[in-house]
Write a protein that holds these residues in place. Structure first.
Motif, mmCIF file in Angstrom:
data_model
loop_
_atom_site.group_PDB
_atom_site.id
_atom_site.type_symbol
_atom_site.label_atom_id
_atom_site.label_comp_id
_atom_site.label_asym_id
_atom_site.label_seq_id
_atom_site.Cartn_x
_atom_site.Cartn_y
_atom_site.Cartn_z
ATOM 1 N N HIS A 179 0.847 -1.199 0.000
ATOM 2 C CA HIS A 179 0.000 0.000 0.000
ATOM 3 C C HIS A 179 0.883 1.250 0.000
ATOM 4 O O HIS A 179 1.837 1.337 0.776
ATOM 5 C CB HIS A 179 -0.918 0.035 1.216
ATOM 6 N N ILE A 234 0.425 5.234 0.652
ATOM 7 C CA ILE A 234 -0.459 6.284 1.148
ATOM 8 C C ILE A 234 0.165 7.626 0.804
ATOM 9 O O ILE A 234 1.283 7.921 1.218
ATOM 10 C CB ILE A 234 -0.678 6.165 2.664
ATOM 11 N N LYS A 292 -5.922 12.717 -8.128
ATOM 12 C CA LYS A 292 -7.071 11.815 -8.222
ATOM 13 C C LYS A 292 -7.617 11.730 -9.642
ATOM 14 O O LYS A 292 -8.150 10.697 -10.049
ATOM 15 C CB LYS A 292 -8.165 12.246 -7.246
ATOM 16 N N PRO A 324 -4.183 3.257 -2.421
ATOM 17 C CA PRO A 324 -5.575 3.196 -2.002
ATOM 18 C C PRO A 324 -6.099 4.512 -1.436
ATOM 19 O O PRO A 324 -7.305 4.760 -1.428
ATOM 20 C CB PRO A 324 -5.566 2.118 -0.916
ATOM 21 N N HIS A 325 -5.188 5.380 -0.958
ATOM 22 C CA HIS A 325 -5.627 6.596 -0.273
ATOM 23 C C HIS A 325 -4.737 7.784 -0.624
ATOM 24 O O HIS A 325 -3.508 7.675 -0.635
ATOM 25 C CB HIS A 325 -5.596 6.411 1.248
ATOM 26 N N VAL A 335 -4.518 11.457 1.100
ATOM 27 C CA VAL A 335 -5.033 12.035 2.340
ATOM 28 C C VAL A 335 -4.574 13.483 2.473
ATOM 29 O O VAL A 335 -3.391 13.792 2.265
ATOM 30 C CB VAL A 335 -4.537 11.217 3.560
ATOM 31 N N THR A 389 -2.439 14.182 9.833
ATOM 32 C CA THR A 389 -3.638 13.705 9.138
ATOM 33 C C THR A 389 -4.853 13.650 10.074
ATOM 34 O O THR A 389 -5.827 12.984 9.754
ATOM 35 C CB THR A 389 -3.383 12.316 8.536
#
Length: 261
Positions: free
Chosen positions: A79, A81, A94, A135-136, A138, A148
């Motif tokens: 992952h 982040i 995004k 996946p993220h 932030v 965060t």
């Protein structure tokens, strides 16, 4: 424009698309290809393929909305982040992650990666591997104790910070403070990868000039050791770009690991 009137990255923000076009595109007049694209890609590929930097979670704390530095990482972490200080950078990133119309075209980076790795048959699925590894994205506030808040991030196996410390720090004390904060996101024994530039005083996005921190190799080495890191790799590269958009003198790529206590 004197240094006192220059804008600050995380305070004033900038046009994230224009930043990509200036420094990371494949346009014929983009002067920074060897410096901002090839240099980090080659060094990240090299450091990850050694096999000792890998794990479940990588946290990315970098400037703008670029992703080229994450292509190599997606092969070694479950992952990724991504933390961003501005809504504009989040929206731009995004747009690419969701494969929306009008997203920035990173195909030149995909091509460069597969060429460096010597595996051209990966071209078709390389971008999807990067997308699926993130996946993220932030929103973060660099001044908060928990950047965060209210989200609490899992401890990271590795942090990549590309150019961010160069553009958010007003002085060397700031650099050490942010480095300490970033270090707090790592597991004991976790790795920190820094990408930046020596001798920078400014960078330009569109018609706006932004401040940058001037530092040298000796300072970075001492700052990392002072925060409990052991240096694993320290690579510098003389500037080759001919452009007045920014005035860095050299590039750096640093990999270090946090000593276990």
């Amino acid at each position: 424009m004197d240094s006192g009137s220059r804008k600050i990255y995380h305070v004033h923000g900038f046009d994230s698309r224009q930043y990509l076009e200036h420094y990371l595109s494949d346009k014929p007049d983009m002067a920074f290809g060897d410096d901002t694209l090839k240099f980090p890609i080659e060094n990240l590929t090299n450091i990850f393929t050694r096999g000792h930097i890998k794990g479940d979670v990588l946290i990315d704390l970098s400037t703008g909305s670029f992703v080229h530095h994450l292509y190599a990482a997606c092969e070694f972490f479950q992952h990724i982040i991504v933390l961003k200080a501005s809504d504009g950078c989040i929206m731009e990133l995004k747009r690419w992650l969701d494969s929306r119309t009008g997203a920035f075209d990173w195909s030149h980076v995909t091509k460069l990666h597969v060429e460096i790795q010597g595996n051209s048959d990966q071209f078709q699925d390389k971008e999807e591997k990067v997308r699926s590894a993130i996946p993220h994205v932030v929103k973060c506030d660099l001044e908060k104790e928990n950047m965060t808040d209210p989200i609490v991030l899992p401890p990271a196996d590795c942090i990549i910070s590309a150019v961010l410390l160069d553009v958010v720090c007003k002085d060397q004390d700031d650099y050490r403070r942010y480095l300490r904060k970033f270090s707090g996101l790592l597991k004991p024994g976790g790795h920190m990868i820094l990408i930046g530039g020596f001798g920078t005083t400014y960078y330009t996005v569109g018609k706006e000039k932004f401040q940058a921190l001037t530092y040298d190799e000796d300072f970075v080495r001492k700052a990392l050791v002072g925060e409990g890191f052991v240096l694993d790799s320290f690579v510098t590269k003389k500037r080759t770009a001919v452009s007045d958009l920014t005035d860095y003198k050299d590039l750096i790529f640093v990999a270090a690991h946090k000593e276990k206590v």
